[in-house]
Design a protein around this motif. Structure first.
Motif, PDB file in Angstrom:
ATOM      1  N   LYS A 162       0.850  -1.185   0.000  1.00 48.77           N
ATOM      2  CA  LYS A 162       0.000   0.000   0.000  1.00 48.77           C
ATOM      3  C   LYS A 162       0.891   1.242   0.000  1.00 48.77           C
ATOM      4  O   LYS A 162       1.706   1.420   0.912  1.00 48.77           O
ATOM      5  CB  LYS A 162      -0.898  -0.004   1.231  1.00 48.77           C
ATOM      6  N   PHE A 163       0.748   2.086  -1.007  1.00 47.64           N
ATOM      7  CA  PHE A 163       1.488   3.344  -1.068  1.00 47.64           C
ATOM      8  C   PHE A 163       0.635   4.406  -0.382  1.00 47.64           C
ATOM      9  O   PHE A 163      -0.410   4.816  -0.900  1.00 47.64           O
ATOM     10  CB  PHE A 163       1.770   3.708  -2.523  1.00 47.64           C
ATOM     11  N   PHE A 164       1.079   4.824   0.812  1.00 47.28           N
ATOM     12  CA  PHE A 164       0.277   5.728   1.635  1.00 47.28           C
ATOM     13  C   PHE A 164       1.167   6.665   2.445  1.00 47.28           C
ATOM     14  O   PHE A 164       2.194   6.230   2.970  1.00 47.28           O
ATOM     15  CB  PHE A 164      -0.594   4.900   2.597  1.00 47.28           C
ATOM     16  N   PRO A 165       0.756   7.923   2.587  1.00 46.70           N
ATOM     17  CA  PRO A 165      -0.345   8.594   1.898  1.00 46.70           C
ATOM     18  C   PRO A 165       0.106   9.004   0.504  1.00 46.70           C
ATOM     19  O   PRO A 165       1.089   9.766   0.355  1.00 46.70           O
ATOM     20  CB  PRO A 165      -0.629   9.800   2.782  1.00 46.70           C
ATOM     21  N   ALA A 166      -0.558   8.515  -0.501  1.00 42.13           N
ATOM     22  CA  ALA A 166      -0.050   8.592  -1.868  1.00 42.13           C
ATOM     23  C   ALA A 166       0.220  10.024  -2.330  1.00 42.13           C
ATOM     24  O   ALA A 166       1.331  10.342  -2.766  1.00 42.13           O
ATOM     25  CB  ALA A 166      -1.021   7.897  -2.823  1.00 42.13           C
ATOM     26  N   ALA A 167      -0.777  10.878  -2.267  1.00 43.27           N
ATOM     27  CA  ALA A 167      -0.588  12.234  -2.789  1.00 43.27           C
ATOM     28  C   ALA A 167       0.479  13.011  -2.014  1.00 43.27           C
ATOM     29  O   ALA A 167       1.405  13.560  -2.624  1.00 43.27           O
ATOM     30  CB  ALA A 167      -1.919  12.986  -2.806  1.00 43.27           C
ATOM     31  N   PRO A 168       0.421  13.058  -0.683  1.00 42.32           N
ATOM     32  CA  PRO A 168       1.466  13.782   0.049  1.00 42.32           C
ATOM     33  C   PRO A 168       2.856  13.177  -0.129  1.00 42.32           C
ATOM     34  O   PRO A 168       3.864  13.893  -0.012  1.00 42.32           O
ATOM     35  CB  PRO A 168       1.014  13.696   1.514  1.00 42.32           C
ATOM     36  N   ALA A 169       2.930  11.865  -0.393  1.00 43.11           N
ATOM     37  CA  ALA A 169       4.235  11.199  -0.518  1.00 43.11           C
ATOM     38  C   ALA A 169       4.810  11.260  -1.928  1.00 43.11           C
ATOM     39  O   ALA A 169       5.850  10.653  -2.180  1.00 43.11           O
ATOM     40  CB  ALA A 169       4.112   9.739  -0.081  1.00 43.11           C
ATOM     41  N   GLY A 170       4.161  11.982  -2.826  1.00 39.56           N
ATOM     42  CA  GLY A 170       4.733  12.155  -4.159  1.00 39.56           C
ATOM     43  C   GLY A 170       3.860  11.688  -5.297  1.00 39.56           C
ATOM     44  O   GLY A 170       4.192  11.909  -6.465  1.00 39.56           O
ATOM     45  N   GLY A 171       2.764  11.020  -4.987  1.00 45.00           N
ATOM     46  CA  GLY A 171       1.793  10.660  -6.007  1.00 45.00           C
ATOM     47  C   GLY A 171       2.354   9.857  -7.157  1.00 45.00           C
ATOM     48  O   GLY A 171       3.208   8.973  -6.985  1.00 45.00           O
ATOM     49  N   ILE A 172       1.885  10.172  -8.349  1.00 47.54           N
ATOM     50  CA  ILE A 172       2.275   9.424  -9.547  1.00 47.54           C
ATOM     51  C   ILE A 172       3.769   9.561  -9.812  1.00 47.54           C
ATOM     52  O   ILE A 172       4.419   8.600 -10.257  1.00 47.54           O
ATOM     53  CB  ILE A 172       1.432   9.896 -10.746  1.00 47.54           C
ATOM     54  N   ALA A 173       4.340  10.718  -9.532  1.00 46.59           N
ATOM     55  CA  ALA A 173       5.776  10.899  -9.744  1.00 46.59           C
ATOM     56  C   ALA A 173       6.578   9.922  -8.890  1.00 46.59           C
ATOM     57  O   ALA A 173       7.577   9.346  -9.351  1.00 46.59           O
ATOM     58  CB  ALA A 173       6.173  12.335  -9.436  1.00 46.59           C
ATOM     59  N   MET A 174       6.159   9.700  -7.655  1.00 46.63           N
ATOM     60  CA  MET A 174       6.864   8.757  -6.798  1.00 46.63           C
ATOM     61  C   MET A 174       6.676   7.319  -7.291  1.00 46.63           C
ATOM     62  O   MET A 174       7.622   6.523  -7.271  1.00 46.63           O
ATOM     63  CB  MET A 174       6.384   8.896  -5.357  1.00 46.63           C
TER      64      MET A 174
END
Length: 203
Positions: free
Chosen positions: A129-141
């Motif tokens: 699970k990639f969390f929290p996705a948006a604060p952690a970089g979203g699609i770029a990450m």
């Protein structure tokens, strides 16, 4: 892998469900399943989570019921006793990883950094699970993860909405997305199950 088998029969969407009233659990789950969303993550953010897992498992054929917001091995064990079929945690710890490995079922450890991904992968978990996705970089990450971690698949959650979830699903290392947009609080409190079915169908 069990995730792959499940996703052959279900949409790649995992609603993150908060149960405030246990009487809402079964009709909400039925509405989602009727819309083709079968992987249901019942969070432990309220005291009703475990009760809801047992009720949905008993009364909603076709639902694949999991538990989320698991932060301790004790919580994991309690949820498995209630019939949880998969486990999701916002992060990971040695105790959680050991407990999940001993169980042997589908577990999504939460990751946000390359070190997190490596720790979970070394413990044997290649679905994360990639969390929290948006604060952690979203699609770029996610794109950055794809290079060094080509054998790992992710379910991003956190900042995922109806407007952007398809962008996440287009990433080659994403196998599903999670979020709360499928069960909006206003629809749940009004017990507007038709709205929730419509959102599931549209997803």
């Amino acid at each position: 892998m069990l995730w792959d088998l499940w996703l052959e029969r279900a949409k790649p969407l995992i609603p993150v469900i908060v149960i405030n009233d246990p009487e809402e659990a079964v009709p909400m789950a039925k509405a989602l399943v009727d819309g083709g969303v079968r992987l249901l993550e019942i969070t432990l953010r309220t005291q009703h989570g475990l009760e809801a897992i047992a009720a949905i498992k008993k009364d909603v054929p076709g639902a694949i019921v999991g538990v989320g917001t698991v932060t301790s091995a004790h919580q994991m064990e309690d949820a498995l006793k209630k019939g949880a079929e998969f486990v999701v945690s916002p992060g990971s710890s040695p105790d959680l990883l050991r407990c999940a490995a001993n169980w042997g079922g589908p577990y999504l450890p939460g990751v946000a950094t390359p070190s997190d991904v490596m720790q979970a992968r070394e413990a044997g978990f290649r679905y994360q699970k990639f969390f929290p996705a948006a604060p952690a970089g979203g699609i770029a990450m996610l794109k950055a993860f794809a290079g060094p971690f080509g054998d790992v698949k992710f379910c991003p959650t956190g900042g995922i909405a109806q407007e952007n979830y398809r962008d996440y699903l287009e990433q080659k290392n994403v196998f599903a997305v999670g979020g709360s947009w499928l069960t909006p609080a206003e629809a749940v409190s009004a017990r507007n199950w038709q709205t929730i079915s419509a959102l599931a169908i549209a997803g």
